[in-house]
Design an enzyme around this catalytic site. Structure first.
Site, PDB file in Angstrom:
ATOM      1  N   ASP A  15     -22.629 -47.058 114.216  1.00 43.94           N
ATOM      2  CA  ASP A  15     -22.833 -45.781 113.542  1.00 43.94           C
ATOM      3  C   ASP A  15     -21.929 -45.742 112.309  1.00 43.94           C
ATOM      4  O   ASP A  15     -21.123 -46.649 112.076  1.00 43.94           O
ATOM      5  CB  ASP A  15     -22.532 -44.620 114.495  1.00 43.94           C
ATOM      6  CG  ASP A  15     -23.290 -43.349 114.123  1.00 43.94           C
ATOM      7  OD1 ASP A  15     -23.653 -43.188 112.933  1.00 43.94           O
ATOM      8  OD2 ASP A  15     -23.523 -42.509 115.006  1.00 43.94           O
ATOM      9  N   GLU A  35     -24.276 -32.496 113.946  1.00 49.46           N
ATOM     10  CA  GLU A  35     -23.210 -33.204 114.651  1.00 49.46           C
ATOM     11  C   GLU A  35     -22.073 -32.259 115.068  1.00 49.46           C
ATOM     12  O   GLU A  35     -22.336 -31.140 115.521  1.00 49.46           O
ATOM     13  CB  GLU A  35     -22.726 -34.377 113.800  1.00 49.46           C
ATOM     14  CG  GLU A  35     -23.836 -35.396 113.534  1.00 49.46           C
ATOM     15  CD  GLU A  35     -23.340 -36.661 112.859  1.00 49.46           C
ATOM     16  OE1 GLU A  35     -22.384 -37.263 113.360  1.00 49.46           O
ATOM     17  OE2 GLU A  35     -23.924 -37.046 111.828  1.00 49.46           O
TER      18      GLU A  35
END
Length: 617
Positions: free
Chosen positions: A309, A505
């Protein structure tokens, strides 16, 4: 057909041999015939091409293939070839100017031309987070976020959405989508709940049909892109619903709840897997060799490549930036490509030093390259490195918007309908519409829309829920005031479109309250004080704490984050389509119940799978 230069050299060799024979020479000294490298021969099997290319690659070539840089870090396109970069990406909001499909295609082709100036002419693979449509691109079709798709319980529809997204992504040159998110959201405080199809592994697994749509029957199909199963593994089960937190479960629990959708994705041939920021029992996933190499690649048989990521390896030791120890740990754990995304020169230098010192074995480097190159060959990047402009016009096309509207319709979950206040009437009703989310494309699309966090306002073309209501009302009169000011008892019904505003997020984590904000509560109170029946359309990325307010509402429709096609909400409000959506998550009675999931013995406000209809069928 062979390249013209090769044909010319072959002709010269034949002429030289003829001249020698005519002159009576006993030996022929002709220029050697140069053959095309096997890796450039599309007729050869992919494993043969990969092996041939690997045999020609230097260590620097191989390290470059394992490096993914953010487009904004490339100040000179020549650096792509200089450093042999294997991949670029656009993070959320990282776009060309102007932000149009044509500009994206031009940008992509420019980067690809730069990559092809390297000695071995290895094309880049370009990635984006097209998580609910090609959402970075202005004018793209924005589909409902995954939580809404989970409410449809329609895997075939989700597969068709994958196909549409692939076409729009392909039309901008991009060949790799960081989707789908296969997290199983177990605590709705988590800021990424809307990226989950739902709270059960069975539901998330059933929606892996989107991979079939993205990748086509084979990656070489026109309009196909590489899909990514993310975030491996357990990010939806962190303690407290904290993004990038710690998933504290036994291995048996991890496998039963969170591993199952990845098993399904691997069985569908997903091309890449992205590692989660989160930890499992205190060990960062980016350094977990057992789960990445032994379980994912070994036990599950995943043959694609693993990507980190965003700055994922930097977080292994919890400090800013990456160290040699973090680079070593992640690569040895089985990460094949690192989303650096900015310090790509430092990363390559660090990994080179680790390899030369013997701390990262060359076999690991070769394995990573073999996996990456295999997908590039399968995608046809060596034969077709540039944008297929035939798909550029599909970005935001009428057909894709119609599909998105269908998805919106199927995602609506009717939770309350006292007195049959819904469906609304089209002829002669006097309708008052209010709420901050009624006339706001940005709010109804949520995070990951044009920018990473998303934003309120007319950020991209589409149909707001208010416009959808007006389009459906026919002879019914529709009055709108965002705050509910001006309503009186003369109206037949009030529709309040309220809920959340965009986030993504960790910015969306809700460790405290999960209720409606003060603006929504004030608007709803004005509507209630009028004595008019109140229909609430809740635009949100998760269930909200509404039990105290619910008795004052006559109807409640969970619309999730529908995207750009708000007409689909109106389709259900006016009864042109029966509400068929079912809750993909358990709806809490209060935030204190979090985490709450089906089968845990708690008493919810609405159970998992709940959903009313106007009529049977």
């Amino acid at each position: 057909m062979r390249p013209r230069s090769v044909r010319r050299k072959t002709l010269f060799a034949a002429l030289a041999a003829t001249v020698a024979l005519v002159s009576g020479a006993t030996t022929v000294s002709a220029a050697p015939v140069q053959h095309r490298p096997a890796y450039l021969d599309a007729g050869k099997p992919v494993p043969v091409r990969v092996a041939d290319l690997l045999s020609r690659m230097s260590l620097d070539d191989k390290l470059g293939q394992m490096t993914q840089a953010e487009r904004g870090a490339i100040t000179d396109p020549a650096d792509i070839a200089t450093h042999r970069l294997g991949s670029l990406l656009s993070g959320g909001g990282s776009v060309p100017t102007p932000n149009t499909a044509q500009s994206w295609a031009d940008m992509y082709d420019g980067f690809q031309r730069a990559a092809l100036t390297s000695p071995l002419r290895i094309p880049i693979i370009y990635g984006v987070d097209a998580v609910h449509g090609h959402n970075n691109v202005y004018g793209a079709t924005i589909f409902p976020h995954n939580i809404g798709l989970g409410a449809t319980r329609d895997p075939k529809l989700v597969g068709r959405i994958g196909d549409a997204v692939a076409e729009e992504v392909s039309g901008t040159g991009v060949d790799w989508d960081f989707a789908p998110c296969l997290c199983v959201a177990r605590n709705d405080r988590w800021g990424r709940t809307y990226e989950s199809f739902g709270e059960t592994p069975e539901l998330a697994s059933s929606m892996t049909t989107i991979i079939d749509g993205l990748q086509g029957r084979s990656l070489s199909d026109k309009g196909s892109v590489l899909a990514t199963a993310k975030h491996y593994v357990g990010d939806g089960g962190t303690t407290g619903g904290v993004d990038q937190g710690d998933t504290e479960l036994t291995e048996q629990q991890l496998r039963a709840i969170h591993l199952a959708p990845f098993r399904a994705a691997v069985q569908r041939g997903v091309g890449s897997v992205m590692i989660s920021f989160s930890s499992w029992n205190g060990v960062k996933m980016h350094a977990n060799r057992y789960l990445i190499t032994d379980v994912l690649k070994g036990e599950l048989g995943f043959s694609g490549f693993v990507v980190s990521d965003w700055q994922g390896i930097d977080k292994i030791d919890g400090q800013e930036g990456f160290t040699a120890e973090e680079v070593r740990a992640s690569i040895n754990a089985g990460v094949d490509m690192v989303m650096v995304p900015y310090d790509y020169v430092k990363f390559i230098d660090t990994l080179r030093a680790e390899v030369q010192a013997g701390r990262v074995p060359m076999s690991r480097i070769d394995d990573a390259n073999r996996r990456i190159l295999t997908k590039k060959f399968q995608l046809g990047l060596f034969e077709r490195p540039f944008t297929d402009r035939r798909y550029t016009s599909t970005v935001g096309s009428a057909g894709h918007r119609a599909l998105a509207r269908q998805a919106v319709r199927e995602s609506q979950v009717l939770l309350k309908n006292d007195g049959g206040v819904l469906p609304l009437g089209k002829n002669g009703q006097k309708i008052f519409v209010a709420g901050k989310n009624a006339d706001d494309i940005g709010n109804q699309s949520g995070g990951w829309t044009i920018t990473w966090q998303g934003s309120s306002g007319p950020i991209t073309p589409g149909t707001t829920i208010l416009q959808g209501i007006r389009d459906k009302a026919r002879s019914s009169a529709v009055t709108y005031n965002r705050d509910g000011v001006g309503i009186d008892g003369s109206y037949d019904v009030a529709v309040a479109v309220v809920g959340e505003t965009p986030y993504a997020e960790f910015m969306g984590d809700r460790p405290a309250g999960m209720g409606l904000d003060a603006e929504d509560l004030a608007t709803l109170q004005r509507l209630k004080d009028s004595g008019v029946p109140v229909v609430v359309v809740l635009v949100s990325g998760r269930p909200l704490d509404i039990a105290a307010e619910l008795p004052g509402w006559d109807a409640l429709l969970a619309s999730w984050l529908p995207g750009t096609e708000g007409g689909g909400v109106a389709d259900v409000l006016f009864g042109d389509y029966n509400p068929t959506g079912k809750l993909p998550v358990t709806w809490m009675r209060s935030a204190a119940q979090q985490p709450i999931n089906v089968g845990d013995g708690q008493d919810p406000l609405f159970p998992y799978g709940y959903g009313l209809r106007y009529r049977r069928g």
